[in-house]
Design an enzyme around this catalytic site. Structure first.
Site, mmCIF file in Angstrom:
data_model
loop_
_atom_site.group_PDB
_atom_site.id
_atom_site.type_symbol
_atom_site.label_atom_id
_atom_site.label_comp_id
_atom_site.label_asym_id
_atom_site.label_seq_id
_atom_site.Cartn_x
_atom_site.Cartn_y
_atom_site.Cartn_z
ATOM 1 N N ASP A 59 -18.372 53.352 22.562
ATOM 2 C CA ASP A 59 -17.295 53.066 23.493
ATOM 3 C C ASP A 59 -17.181 51.549 23.656
ATOM 4 O O ASP A 59 -18.203 50.862 23.810
ATOM 5 C CB ASP A 59 -17.640 53.721 24.840
ATOM 6 C CG ASP A 59 -16.521 53.591 25.841
ATOM 7 O OD1 ASP A 59 -15.421 54.102 25.568
ATOM 8 O OD2 ASP A 59 -16.748 52.961 26.898
ATOM 9 N N GLU A 108 -14.868 51.591 19.110
ATOM 10 C CA GLU A 108 -13.620 50.956 19.493
ATOM 11 C C GLU A 108 -13.800 49.457 19.277
ATOM 12 O O GLU A 108 -14.600 48.825 19.979
ATOM 13 C CB GLU A 108 -13.314 51.228 20.966
ATOM 14 C CG GLU A 108 -13.050 52.688 21.281
ATOM 15 C CD GLU A 108 -12.722 52.901 22.757
ATOM 16 O OE1 GLU A 108 -11.652 53.447 23.052
ATOM 17 O OE2 GLU A 108 -13.533 52.514 23.622
#
Ligand code: CA
Length: 636
Positions: free
Chosen positions: A324, A350
């Protein structure tokens, strides 16, 4: 001489005090339990408390821990403590900061307030020793992102263990995943998080779980009994085992970039201000957009992340990790993680942050992926070229018949690598390729964030009919599933899920987030197409060459037109490929278009809303028609 050196080495290894990379917490044996905790240098005292229960009650024992020469606080408690719970309480500046299980609890009581003393070996399900990670190369992966509660909570699913880890052990789940053909399930945060109260699981509660409490323990809310520390661990392992037995990998969504708050985090209670980045004015930096950001560049945080990832691989046989907001971490840490785990562990994240980070070195952003071999990043280029920009729900792009997204789509088709057929100056975000190899790009059109595909199409394509919506949905996934990147889909897209237009459903009720399994009967053509599309990808290495050089050699684009992208693959140049010349075209116009291909006889394997790798029809070369809002794939 060699023997002597070996002996000396072994003795040295035994004598050297535990380095700070060691996992602290509790080391249990039936005769005694050894506790350790690391603090900042100015810690004055550490109290260890032993409890009968995971919550409430008075301590049955309180011990003053002792600091060893390496600066680690230690205590050994004699006797069999199995089934008991513990906390650490660290004193700084004359004040105890409050009880917590430390940063390295591997078992906890309800809501993760206290560490639990268990026999970890006893949590293994039968046959666990034989459990192995399925062998699937990165280029062959097809990722399926799911939330436990979304997947199995609705009555229509017919699951026994609704919303639990165990749902993924049930035949209904395994059969569905196998029928669809995905080979890696990426589960949303499944470590212990804060926002679901585990003492009130009889009430409906929903959260995605991006609010970490104990990084190295499964979430209690997904277990059948969060009060019994061994239950969640055993059930998590059963889930892993069931997926592995079906040849499916399991990937963990990890959120090391922030904690759910600062003051009560295990980081802060044991080592105040060590794990977080601060701004020049002394305030906490907020690159996560969640109120804080961790400092991966500090030795203790880096080691924590490396050890934590290794722990999930060793103890739970996890096959991969989705980071994340990976762009909050520094690239050295990501590369250290890459090196620390076996090569077949798939790592992606990400490649962005949610705010500016208080770090002057290089961050693990998308643009730096070429400095992180073996690590992939999501392509928002491809996603937004298809559905529309992230900062608006209603703006359409390629799928909505908006021109100008063709080069961004091509960027995603080649897997974000350098390719002579892509005009990078016209790509929506990255103005240069970021991947060295196509397996460093995740191809997708939707994930848990933002609107799911159906909602986005409804919100952005004016007057869209259900028929049109299905055409566009299938077109979008055809782009994803034929990309040279690693394809990724949100669970439920195969059953045309919607979230009633909610774009950030992180705490929305089940009626928004649940999968409606009856949709499989309502829209059978969607599952059918997805299934066949995945069969096609798997059977044809031309769609997942896995090597940038091979893609550059064998993939060339046809002339691009507004809302029409087409390319050719020379199948003869791809090892194992049965097909010769392959043509792929995406037409998002509301009317049919044509492309020009060499004369010959071709087998159509994808046209309109049908897909079948064995062939649907044959066509002659020359001018070939692509029906409105659909994909065409043919080969000779
Ligand atoms: Ca929890």
């Amino acid at each position: 001489m060699k023997k002597l050196i070996l002996l000396v080495t072994i003795i040295m290894a035994l004598l050297v005090p535990q380095s700070i990379s060691a996992r602290t917490g509790v080391n249990y044996s039936p005769s005694a339990s050894a506790f350790s905790v690391e603090t900042n240098d100015d810690a004055q005292q550490v109290k260890l408390r032993i409890y009968k229960d995971g919550l409430g009650g008075k301590p049955v024992k309180t011990v003053n821990m002792k600091r060893d020469k390496a600066g680690m606080w230690q205590a050994t408690v004699k006797g069999d403590l199995k089934g008991k719970f513990y906390t650490f309480d660290v004193k700084y500046g004359g004040k105890f900061r409050g009880e917590c299980p430390g940063i390295w609890a591997t078992a906890v009581g309800v809501n993760g307030k206290r560490g639990a003393i268990i026999d970890m070996g006893a949590t293994n399900p039968a046959g666990w020793q034989a459990d192995k990670r399925p062998s699937i190369a990165a280029k062959d992966l097809i990722l399926y992102e799911m939330h436990h509660r979304d997947f199995s909570i609705d009555e229509s699913g017919g699951f026994i263990n609704k919303g639990k880890f165990l749902a993924l052990t049930e035949p209904r789940a395994i059969e569905h995943l196998k029928a669809l053909g995905v080979n890696a399930v990426h589960i949303l945060p499944s470590f212990d998080y804060a926002s679901v109260n585990e003492t009130r699981l009889n009430e409906p509660q929903y959260n995605w779980g991006y609010d970490p409490v104990n990084y190295n323990v499964p979430e209690g809310g997904y277990s059948t009994d969060p009060y019994k520390p061994e239950v969640r661990i055993n059930e998590f392992k059963q889930m892993v085992q069931a997926l592995h037995n079906a040849g499916i990998k399991i990937i963990l969504d990890v959120v090391y970039n922030h904690t759910w708050n600062i003051d009560e985090s295990n980081f802060q209670l044991t080592r105040p201000d060590y794990f977080y980045r601060k701004n020049a004015d002394g305030s906490y930096s907020n690159g996560s957009g969640c109120g804080n950001e961790t400092a991966s560049e500090r030795e203790g945080m880096r080691n924590f992340m490396v050890e934590s990832v290794k722990y999930w691989v060793d103890e739970y046989h996890i096959d991969g990790f989705r980071f994340d907001l990976m762009g909050v971490h520094d690239i050295e840490t990501m590369n250290a993680i890459r090196t620390a785990v076996p090569q077949d562990i798939f790592i992606y994240g990400e490649g962005w942050s949610a705010g500016s980070c208080a770090y002057s070195g290089e961050l693990a952003m998308k643009a730096n992926i070429n400095k992180m071999p073996g690590i992939a990043a999501f392509s928002d280029e491809m996603r937004d070229a298809l559905r529309g920009p992230w900062d608006s729900n209603s703006k359409a792009a390629f799928l909505g018949g908006v021109k100008g997204n063709e080069e961004s789509l091509k960027f995603g088709i080649v897997g974000a690598i350098q390719h002579p057929g892509v005009d990078y100056s016209k790509v929506n975000y990255s103005k240069a390729p970021y991947a060295n190899e196509p397996t460093q790009m995740i191809a997708y059109v939707s994930c848990h964030d933002d609107m799911c595909l159906v909602d986005r199409l409804r919100a952005s394509v004016k007057g869209v009919t259900t028929e049109e919506l299905i055409r566009l949905d299938l077109l979008a996934q055809t782009v994803v599933m034929t990309s040279q990147g690693v394809p990724f889909m949100l669970s439920g897209e195969e059953m045309l899920r919607d979230k009633k237009g909610v774009h950030n459903s992180y705490e929305s009720p089940d009626c928004i987030n649940h999968l409606d399994w009856d949709n499989l009967e309502r829209y059978p053509q969607v599952m059918e197409y997805y299934k066949n599309l995945i069969v096609l990808r798997k059977a044809h290495p031309a769609f997942h060459m896995g090597s940038a050089d091979m893609v550059r050699r064998n993939l060339d684009f046809l002339p691009t037109e507004n809302c029409l992208v087409a390319y050719h693959i020379n199948g003869h140049g791809v090892p194992g490929e049965q097909w010769g010349d392959i043509y792929v075209a995406f037409n998002s116009h509301k009317r049919a278009r044509t492309i020009e291909i060499p004369e010959g006889t071709y087998t159509v394997v994808c046209r309109n809303i049908a897909c079948n790798a064995d062939g649907l029809a044959t066509v002659k070369g020359g001018k070939v028609t692509i029906p409105a809002q659909s994909a065409l794939i043919l080969h000779n």
